[in-house]
Design an enzyme around this catalytic site. Structure first.
Site, PDB file in Angstrom:
ATOM      1  N   SER A 101       0.693  -1.000  -0.003  1.00  0.00           N
ATOM      2  CA  SER A 101      -0.081  -0.154   0.010  1.00  0.00           C
ATOM      3  C   SER A 101       0.917   1.284  -0.069  1.00  0.00           C
ATOM      4  O   SER A 101       1.536   1.412   0.963  1.00  0.00           O
ATOM      5  CB  SER A 101      -0.754   0.046   1.382  1.00  0.00           C
ATOM      6  OG  SER A 101      -1.261   1.381   1.444  1.00  0.00           O
ATOM      7  N   GLY A 102       0.917   2.121  -0.912  1.00  0.00           N
ATOM      8  CA  GLY A 102       1.525   3.399  -0.973  1.00  0.00           C
ATOM      9  C   GLY A 102       0.965   4.174   0.138  1.00  0.00           C
ATOM     10  O   GLY A 102       1.787   5.151   0.642  1.00  0.00           O
ATOM     11  N   TRP A 103      -0.267   4.211   0.833  1.00  0.00           N
ATOM     12  CA  TRP A 103      -0.874   4.710   1.971  1.00  0.00           C
ATOM     13  C   TRP A 103       0.253   4.490   3.021  1.00  0.00           C
ATOM     14  O   TRP A 103       0.647   5.204   3.957  1.00  0.00           O
ATOM     15  CB  TRP A 103      -2.176   4.452   2.285  1.00  0.00           C
ATOM     16  CG  TRP A 103      -2.827   5.189   3.355  1.00  0.00           C
ATOM     17  CD1 TRP A 103      -3.510   6.303   3.228  1.00  0.00           C
ATOM     18  CD2 TRP A 103      -2.459   5.479   4.830  1.00  0.00           C
ATOM     19  NE1 TRP A 103      -4.070   6.772   4.382  1.00  0.00           N
ATOM     20  CE2 TRP A 103      -3.427   6.371   5.311  1.00  0.00           C
ATOM     21  CE3 TRP A 103      -1.790   4.277   5.497  1.00  0.00           C
ATOM     22  CZ2 TRP A 103      -3.342   6.533   6.775  1.00  0.00           C
ATOM     23  CZ3 TRP A 103      -1.833   4.656   7.186  1.00  0.00           C
ATOM     24  CH2 TRP A 103      -2.700   5.646   7.478  1.00  0.00           C
ATOM     25  N   CYS A 222      -5.094  10.517  -1.478  1.00  0.00           N
ATOM     26  CA  CYS A 222      -5.562   9.220  -0.952  1.00  0.00           C
ATOM     27  C   CYS A 222      -6.820   8.724  -1.634  1.00  0.00           C
ATOM     28  O   CYS A 222      -7.892   9.797  -1.893  1.00  0.00           O
ATOM     29  CB  CYS A 222      -6.000   9.187   0.776  1.00  0.00           C
ATOM     30  SG  CYS A 222      -6.429   7.696   1.202  1.00  0.00           S
ATOM     31  N   GLY A 223      -7.156   7.736  -2.196  1.00  0.00           N
ATOM     32  CA  GLY A 223      -8.644   7.438  -2.872  1.00  0.00           C
ATOM     33  C   GLY A 223      -9.793   7.774  -2.002  1.00  0.00           C
ATOM     34  O   GLY A 223     -10.753   7.655  -2.460  1.00  0.00           O
ATOM     35  N   ASN A 380     -10.779  -2.669  -3.534  1.00  0.00           N
ATOM     36  CA  ASN A 380     -10.330  -2.340  -2.066  1.00  0.00           C
ATOM     37  C   ASN A 380     -11.340  -2.421  -1.029  1.00  0.00           C
ATOM     38  O   ASN A 380     -11.822  -1.649  -0.838  1.00  0.00           O
ATOM     39  CB  ASN A 380      -9.596  -0.820  -2.417  1.00  0.00           C
ATOM     40  CG  ASN A 380      -9.245  -0.422  -0.807  1.00  0.00           C
ATOM     41  OD1 ASN A 380      -9.034  -1.002  -0.170  1.00  0.00           O
ATOM     42  ND2 ASN A 380      -9.042   1.163  -0.825  1.00  0.00           N
ATOM     43  N   SER A 382     -11.709  -1.411   1.950  1.00  0.00           N
ATOM     44  CA  SER A 382     -11.067  -0.544   2.505  1.00  0.00           C
ATOM     45  C   SER A 382     -11.194  -0.351   4.197  1.00  0.00           C
ATOM     46  O   SER A 382     -12.502  -0.174   4.303  1.00  0.00           O
ATOM     47  CB  SER A 382     -11.178   0.933   1.793  1.00  0.00           C
ATOM     48  OG  SER A 382     -10.511   2.046   2.496  1.00  0.00           O
TER      49      SER A 382
END
EC number: 4.1.3.1
Length: 531
Positions: A101-103, A222-223, A380, A382
């Site tokens: 995850s880039g987050w 962020c998405g 995702n 999420s």
């Protein structure tokens, strides 16, 4: 002859070739080290795992019940423990991946300290984490095989031929902990050349699958936050091409690209697309812009206008110099984004949604599948969604639509613990339990992931330990809540010296120095207290 015996035979032939100078080399020991180090480079891993993903994609096409899953991991140890647990409980890693995850890279792995998910972290932190994850997974292989080799030696010493044959079969049929990683490259960290360079680093580290999104790189959000800005299709397709060229250059011919669209939550674009003729891709993108029709006399200083069907249209431009899309066009833009990406080199889709709703996802995927029947989604699951509240509200709305009495419930407060044992809550929990199965059957979801679950589990477990340890429970908080559970649940890292490689090191010392080896694992090692 087994694969293990073949390796021993191969090293024995080398030893004979090089003569007396190799007299100290034990072919079986060398064979063990070879088997424990199956993957020599990150590219070996990328090629191996790409083949796994392609096989899994084909199997999903034939049967949507065989979807794949992953959890996001922010450290090699976390990824390692996840795969060890999967093998322990489920006996196989089949259809289980890792997600990077880039987050979590931004929040946990940047030299700047915790950062928001806006592509401000060092790009090399992404490839660095891929390499770290695979280092820990390869060490998990080495550790488990080392235990099997030690048990094999013990069976031989005891003259137990049945046990020896059983252990030989386990060694020959050993399933690696190395699985595919779906790796987040955000919006590519710059122009297509920057995307290509980073993609190469990620593939060289072992990534067989790269996920890239259609946001503006220097405006990336962020998405699940506001203020997202998308790019015209031509810009995004150039980056998909850049990733494909990186795969091809490095010989990972079946590398997988996941094209993510953030258009559902993105109301802005930085650019008006180039269009050469009515109905082309640029024209379709521009058709979603929020425009007003004007006359030539109404043109103001610095106005930007579009001519369509003989009319002058002025797109709504914000003080930020961004252009606004028309309200309610998000789903249609997601569908166009998805079709265009699959027609131009992407293998899988990712549609970022604002809630987990099978019907909403299926509606978009059904439109995509009218054009591309085997379109598949990475979805995702999420932690940014309040799953409890979302599903309780979905059940509430369904019950109300069916004319059932919902007067006992306050829709706005359905998260409350007072509803936990209610009929509505039980129905909602069952829908959550089957969400992945239902989504794969009804909405084309090939892969389900949770982006940052281990971020939350680390926080929760640390909170529980701190709450007791620094208060009245003292040491009992650790012993009762952690160590006792590790022992009783068979958690491998309760023997943390073994997990860190101490026993492997002891065996290597014996390989290298024979009886002169000074070992750490003798009778005074306190790890002997754990059985």
């Amino acid at each position: 002859m087994s694969a293990y015996q073949n390796e021993i035979k191969a090293v024995a032939a080398l030893k004979e070739k090089y003569g007396s100078s190799w007299s100290a080399i034990n072919p079986e020991y060398a064979a063990r080290m070879r088997i424990q180090n199956r993957f020599k480079t990150g590219l070996d891993i990328a090629k191996y795992t790409a083949a796994i993903m392609r096989k899994d994609m084909a199997e999903y096409d034939a049967d949507p019940s065989v979807y794949t899953q992953s959890l996001g991991c922010w450290h090699g140890f976390i990824g390692q423990q996840k795969l060890i647990s999967i093998k322990k409980h489920l006996k196989t890693t089949n259809k289980r991946y890792l997600y990077l995850s880039g987050w979590m890279v931004a929040a946990l792995r940047s030299d700047f300290g915790p950062l928001p998910d806006q592509s401000m972290h060092e790009k090399t932190a992404v490839s660095g984490l891929i390499e770290e994850l695979y280092t820990f997974l390869r060490q998990a292989d080495a550790r488990e095989l080392d235990l099997l080799f030690s048990a094999l030696d013990a069976a031989r010493a005891a003259g137990d031929k049945t046990k020896e044959a059983e252990l030989q079969a386990q060694i020959d049929n050993f399933e690696t902990h190395v699985v595919p990683i779906i790796a987040d490259i955000d919006a590519g960290f710059g122009n297509p050349e920057a995307t290509y360079l980073l993609a190469k680093k990620m593939i060289e580290a072992g990534a067989c699958c790269i996920q890239i999104e259609n946001q503006v790189s220097d405006e990336k959000q962020c998405g699940h936050q506001d203020g997202k800005v998308t790019v015209p299709h031509a810009d995004f397709l150039a980056k998909i091409n850049a990733v494909r060229y990186a795969f091809l250059e490095l010989g990972v011919d079946d590398g997988v690209i996941v094209a993510r669209t953030d258009s559902l939550g993105a109301g802005l674009t930085k650019q008006i697309a180039v269009t050469n003729e009515p109905g082309d891709l640029g024209d379709q993108y521009n058709a979603f812009l929020d425009c007003e029709e004007i006359s030539e006399a109404e043109l103001g200083n610095g106005d930007v206008v579009i001519k369509r069907e003989g009319k002058l249209l002025r797109p709504k431009r914000l003080p930020s110099n961004l252009f606004q899309f028309r309200k309610g066009t998000g789903e249609a833009r997601c569908v166009l984004d998805s079709i265009t990406s699959l027609q131009n080199g992407a293998d899988l889709l990712w549609i970022e949604t604002e809630k987990p709703h099978v019907g909403q996802i299926a509606a978009m995927m059904n439109e995509v599948r009218k054009v591309i029947p085997n379109a598949k989604l990475v979805y995702n699951n999420s932690p940014s969604f309040n799953w409890t509240l979302n599903f309780r509200q979905q059940v509430f709305d369904t019950m109300a639509a069916e004319g059932k009495d919902v007067s006992a419930y306050d829709r706005a407060k359905l998260m409350s613990v007072e509803y936990d044992n209610s009929e509505l809550a039980q129905i909602a929990d069952e829908k959550i339990r089957t969400f992945q199965r239902d989504g794969s059957a009804q909405a084309g979801i090939f892969h389900h992931l949770i982006t940052l679950p281990t971020y939350h589990t680390a926080a929760l477990s640390t909170d529980n330990l701190a709450k007791g340890y620094f208060a009245e429970e003292g040491m009992l908080a650790y012993v009762k809540g952690v160590q006792r559970q590790e022992i009783r649940q068979g958690i491998a890292c309760v023997k943390h010296q073994n997990m860190a490689g101490s026993d492997i090191g002891d065996n290597h010392k014996e390989y290298f120095a024979g009886e002169a080896a000074l070992k750490a694992g003798g009778k005074d090692n306190t790890m002997n207290q754990f059985h």
